[in-house]
Scaffold this motif. Structure first.
Motif, mmCIF file in Angstrom:
data_model
loop_
_atom_site.group_PDB
_atom_site.id
_atom_site.type_symbol
_atom_site.label_atom_id
_atom_site.label_comp_id
_atom_site.label_asym_id
_atom_site.label_seq_id
_atom_site.Cartn_x
_atom_site.Cartn_y
_atom_site.Cartn_z
ATOM 1 N N SER A 163 0.839 -1.189 0.000
ATOM 2 C CA SER A 163 0.000 0.000 0.000
ATOM 3 C C SER A 163 0.879 1.245 0.000
ATOM 4 O O SER A 163 2.094 1.174 0.254
ATOM 5 C CB SER A 163 -0.888 0.007 1.242
ATOM 6 O OG SER A 163 -0.086 0.223 2.387
ATOM 7 N N GLU A 191 -3.459 -4.273 9.500
ATOM 8 C CA GLU A 191 -2.567 -4.088 8.363
ATOM 9 C C GLU A 191 -1.112 -4.232 8.801
ATOM 10 O O GLU A 191 -0.296 -4.814 8.093
ATOM 11 C CB GLU A 191 -2.743 -2.690 7.769
ATOM 12 C CG GLU A 191 -3.951 -2.493 6.891
ATOM 13 C CD GLU A 191 -4.052 -1.056 6.401
ATOM 14 O OE1 GLU A 191 -4.876 -0.322 6.961
ATOM 15 O OE2 GLU A 191 -3.303 -0.686 5.489
ATOM 16 N N GLU A 244 -15.500 1.776 7.395
ATOM 17 C CA GLU A 244 -14.233 2.129 6.756
ATOM 18 C C GLU A 244 -13.203 1.024 6.887
ATOM 19 O O GLU A 244 -12.491 0.694 5.951
ATOM 20 C CB GLU A 244 -13.664 3.407 7.368
ATOM 21 C CG GLU A 244 -14.104 4.653 6.649
ATOM 22 C CD GLU A 244 -13.374 5.872 7.187
ATOM 23 O OE1 GLU A 244 -14.030 6.915 7.308
ATOM 24 O OE2 GLU A 244 -12.160 5.768 7.503
ATOM 25 N N ARG A 265 -11.571 -1.078 3.788
ATOM 26 C CA ARG A 265 -10.123 -1.186 3.575
ATOM 27 C C ARG A 265 -9.688 -2.654 3.549
ATOM 28 O O ARG A 265 -8.841 -3.047 2.742
ATOM 29 C CB ARG A 265 -9.357 -0.420 4.670
ATOM 30 C CG ARG A 265 -9.562 1.090 4.592
ATOM 31 C CD ARG A 265 -8.724 1.849 5.612
ATOM 32 N NE ARG A 265 -7.300 1.850 5.278
ATOM 33 C CZ ARG A 265 -6.736 2.691 4.417
ATOM 34 N NH1 ARG A 265 -7.468 3.589 3.792
ATOM 35 N NH2 ARG A 265 -5.447 2.627 4.176
ATOM 36 N N ARG A 302 -7.961 -4.416 0.356
ATOM 37 C CA ARG A 302 -6.611 -4.960 0.545
ATOM 38 C C ARG A 302 -6.533 -6.423 0.111
ATOM 39 O O ARG A 302 -5.525 -6.862 -0.434
ATOM 40 C CB ARG A 302 -6.232 -4.818 2.024
ATOM 41 C CG ARG A 302 -4.758 -4.926 2.305
ATOM 42 C CD ARG A 302 -4.410 -4.290 3.653
ATOM 43 N NE ARG A 302 -4.913 -5.017 4.795
ATOM 44 C CZ ARG A 302 -5.799 -4.534 5.676
ATOM 45 N NH1 ARG A 302 -6.319 -3.338 5.531
ATOM 46 N NH2 ARG A 302 -6.171 -5.268 6.695
ATOM 47 N N ALA A 358 -9.492 3.970 0.030
ATOM 48 C CA ALA A 358 -8.868 2.638 0.052
ATOM 49 C C ALA A 358 -8.282 2.308 -1.314
ATOM 50 O O ALA A 358 -7.180 1.737 -1.425
ATOM 51 C CB ALA A 358 -9.905 1.588 0.463
ATOM 52 N N ASP A 382 -4.978 4.101 -1.705
ATOM 53 C CA ASP A 382 -3.883 3.520 -0.923
ATOM 54 C C ASP A 382 -3.462 2.141 -1.433
ATOM 55 O O ASP A 382 -2.277 1.812 -1.435
ATOM 56 C CB ASP A 382 -4.295 3.402 0.552
ATOM 57 C CG ASP A 382 -4.359 4.769 1.223
ATOM 58 O OD1 ASP A 382 -3.759 5.729 0.689
ATOM 59 O OD2 ASP A 382 -5.022 4.879 2.271
ATOM 60 N N TYR A 383 -4.440 1.321 -1.827
ATOM 61 C CA TYR A 383 -4.118 -0.079 -2.158
ATOM 62 C C TYR A 383 -4.017 -0.350 -3.642
ATOM 63 O O TYR A 383 -3.679 -1.456 -4.042
ATOM 64 C CB TYR A 383 -5.150 -1.028 -1.536
ATOM 65 C CG TYR A 383 -5.178 -0.954 -0.034
ATOM 66 C CD1 TYR A 383 -4.028 -1.253 0.704
ATOM 67 C CD2 TYR A 383 -6.320 -0.558 0.643
ATOM 68 C CE1 TYR A 383 -4.042 -1.169 2.086
ATOM 69 C CE2 TYR A 383 -6.341 -0.478 2.020
ATOM 70 C CZ TYR A 383 -5.196 -0.780 2.738
ATOM 71 O OH TYR A 383 -5.193 -0.702 4.095
#
Lengths: 303, 303, 303, 303
Positions: free
Chosen positions: A267, A294, C78, C82, C86, C255, C258-259
């Motif tokens: 990430s 994470e 949230e 995420r 992920r 998300a 970021d991912y």
């Protein structure tokens, strides 16, 4: 013992294996060896290749939209395949296709079918009568519920508990099948419709299907189902398929292993942490911008 | 004259056609004859079969989820294929697959690509330079706009008007290509990016692609594109494909012709009208429950 | 100046924006603000939201197969979003849907349509007459062909060369359109069929379509098309869509950033090199198991 | 009695139904009435609308690629919708979308999932524990196996045979579930993993999912599953969906009924026979070019 194929079926398969024919199409020598061979999976299941289209060179041929096979060397082809895989080009890999015949428990089939970009013909229990074949886990796969992960397994069950579970699974399977037959029977009674009687059968009964898929979508399937987080039973099929694909398109499979199966996705936060670590800094979870979960996943790989 | 394939390409194709290899896979003799042969379409286009999977028997094999090729006769296979087609069973037909190499004008490609259930690799004008090849209609296909149907053609243009149109199409194509080359040129200048220069090229320039599709979706494509309402230019490709499919899977193609191409779909209202007519009644549009337009379409078939 | 919407269209849009109605469905406040607003893209293009289904909470609701909206907090939602992103869970993101109206040059439309898992209705140039609107790049986007990357751009063209290119693009567009009109004209002649006349129009003419897609496939589109390697012109559309999605489903978009967008995918070889580096070792390309090209891509990120 | 929804769920649904919100989106009044209402199907199942996008006018708006809602009358819209349906235009119907929450027996879910062009989130029996709810056919649906049609039903079972079947189904369901719970139990033992224990459950256990689909694909589903040849149990769901769709998009559903559900597809041979009959001729099966089976199907409609 696993003898998924009957003697009659084996005779037919042997016959087919002894009758090669001439074709102008592309041949994958590695794949020809797999044709019609039933690879055993679990206690009564199998996968076998029914047909295929293309090879490593066909991926490059399509990527180049070229005539003939192209004049490029095998080495150039490998480089191109790795480039295509690394940069997520999917269409050239879609130019290879494979058709499998698979025998598998219904609960595995229910996970498998969620991969929608494939063609399927399943044995119809509306039309035909299912065989008395059920998946009973080997003792070493009789795992306890994980306490940490709702959809995970823990240690293997031991002793009496294991024995009791196996007995329940076996007895319920046999009794369900006995009653299935009793309801279907037209001996002295009308006999229940097949499409209704099948509802009594548990999810570990075996079914069969033809499954046809292109290489891109097959690799996507393998990425998710040959993964450590996949349920063991479907992973057993995915592992068997991996062995076949590796022989079929060795360059594509090697690239898939390097850039997908054994790759790690970082990430934005993980990239930042690694860069700080490489610069000699120590970073804590609090400073990382990652949640506790994470961070745990991050540490499993990077320490 | 249509010479879509260069001498070098033809040499490579000839070479491939002279190197049959052994396979354990299913062979369609009718299809082997088409392999690598470029069938000309329009003035510079072609379709050629690159690879295929399956034959008529493979459709039945999948429908039966059987081992080997099954022991049923060809006649039984034909009956099963007709039954499957008549009752809209699509999955067994998905078990055959074919890969074509097609050269076609961009405006045809834009219609074609709307069929989404297929795999495509197109020659990239971002990456490579397109050839100076444009579709210019033959005089007998230079049709006037239909006055009745917004998306239809009327009679063929005649005389001066036809000549003027052909001249405009030819001149604009050549000038656009000259300017394309002028913008790309790195002779005494930097040279515009290929991905930008291509925007100057008109929709009758030829492109090429690999197109891979299963038989079910190919037949659906042919049903819509080999139809009288399809634009002539894409129909020319569909007609060429029909000829190939008829050789590849003769039983499936015959069933397709009877139950799809040459079939008629009657609305609930049309069924009622026909039944009344069969009973000797005369039915008017007003009594039919159909709109004027539906009635006209109905009368075109049933008088 | 970019005025993609006519005064009449704007009046109709304004009217719609002033007539809110009551619904029992889920509302995304951020998305309501975008409804019917045409966001300008390039010189004559736009994207505007026509309709949408779902919000961040709907992703979680589907993932939990729950009644109602669930009782979980926004914070839990949230975290779940995420987690799903992920671990590559795609189906919950498919539970949101959006419908756009897009005006775009044909060469952009040709790239866009390669994303097959979406629904499209395009303005038909068989049926209707296209407007005289062409994409002419702004001077700062008139890039030279890259010498290193066949499908890339280099510096911006300067001076006379730039002027010449712009003039060619403008003149060819206008002349092509003049001739398009001349061929269509029914003034003193029959008039060529629309489906034929359009073939004279270059790829920078604007077209329009309705494009409907689920959030999972939209994010996949954005990942590839909002990327630095995408052609500038389609990236302009992808960037506009990113802004809209960020307002629609803020948690899912964060998300995704970021991912996916800001993430880095490491090959097996790259993981090994980074681990050795973290352990203090210096690793050369030769020792890395990577090709020169891979190594260059690796060093761009990790130095 | 069928009470598929718990009091807590009903309270949450009631709450949602009392909280309308404002939106600029298109509203279907007929569909708003269905939102969140669980329509009972079979003994413990239901379908309920979670969300929807579009209405009849949205189909036309997309077909015209128009701004706003278009200025055409409702009557014009109906004519256009009938035209689109009659001529197999599918993309405008794809512009409407609907999301259902469905509770259904696993053997029905297995048929349903074969329709691939849809989005699904199913309740996970790897992650969660299934409820003790099984489909037990009502006595009037306990049909015997058809003797003529392998995948069909005959008369209803009577007397002792019927009683015996119901008893077997009920007992096996309860026992399987008892053993499922016994294997999962962590009371004095480790407890088998959920992903394994579920394999003991029969195919009449209920599962749940979110199912999202566009109108074109939904109508295709209904055409096959609301048909007399579909298994009664899935038809019960299809019938419930038909009622909902009729309220959502009344014009599209009426066209679907006339041109699909109540339509008849005539093969080339059947067209020829009907034309001869209309001309007063008597045609026998031998003269018809149809097989005995086709002829039987033909006579069922046309006498």
């Amino acid at each position: 013992m696993n003898t998924p194929v009957t003697p009659e079926q084996q005779a037919e398969i042997d016959n087919l294996r002894q009758s090669p024919r001439q074709t102008l199409r592309v041949i994958s020598e590695g794949m020809e060896r797999h044709l019609y061979t039933a690879h055993p999976v679990l206690d009564h299941g199998f996968v076998r290749v029914v047909d295929y289209m293309g090879d490593d060179a066909a991926i490059c041929q399509a990527a180049r939209v070229s005539y003939g096979r192209g004049t490029k060397s095998v080495q150039n082809d490998e480089g191109l395949i790795r480039y295509l895989m690394r940069h997520w080009h999917s269409t050239p890999f879609e130019m290879c296709e494979v058709k499998f015949h698979v025998k598998l428990p219904v609960f595995v089939a229910r996970q498998w079918i969620r991969h929608r970009t494939a063609n399927v013909n399943e044995y119809s229990a509306r039309y035909s009568i299912l065989d008395r074949e059920f998946y009973i886990p080997a003792p070493e796969h009789l795992a306890a519920q994980s306490q940490k992960n709702n959809q995970g397994r823990d240690e293997v069950l031991q002793g009496e508990e294991a024995a009791r579970v196996l007995e329940l699974l076996r007895e319920d399977a046999m009794r369900s099948y006995d009653h299935y037959e009793a309801m279907l029977s037209q001996d002295g009674q009308q006999g229940l419709a097949r499409e209704l009687a099948r509802m009594n059968l548990p999810a570990n009964i075996y079914t069969q299907w033809y499954w046809k898929v292109d290489l891109h979508n097959l690799l996507h399937f393998l990425r998710l189902r040959a993964d450590a987080h996949a349920q063991f039973e479907i992973r057993a099929y995915a592992d068997a398929l991996c062995g076949i694909v590796a022989d079929w398109v060795p360059a594509a499979f090697a690239a898939f292993r390097d850039y997908r199966m054994d790759s790690v996705s970082l990430s934005a936060q993980a990239v930042a942490v690694l860069k700080r670590r490489l610069a000699g800094e120590t970073v804590t979870q609090e400073q990382s911008g990652m949640s506790a979960r994470e961070w745990r996943e991050f540490e499993e790989i990077w320490g």
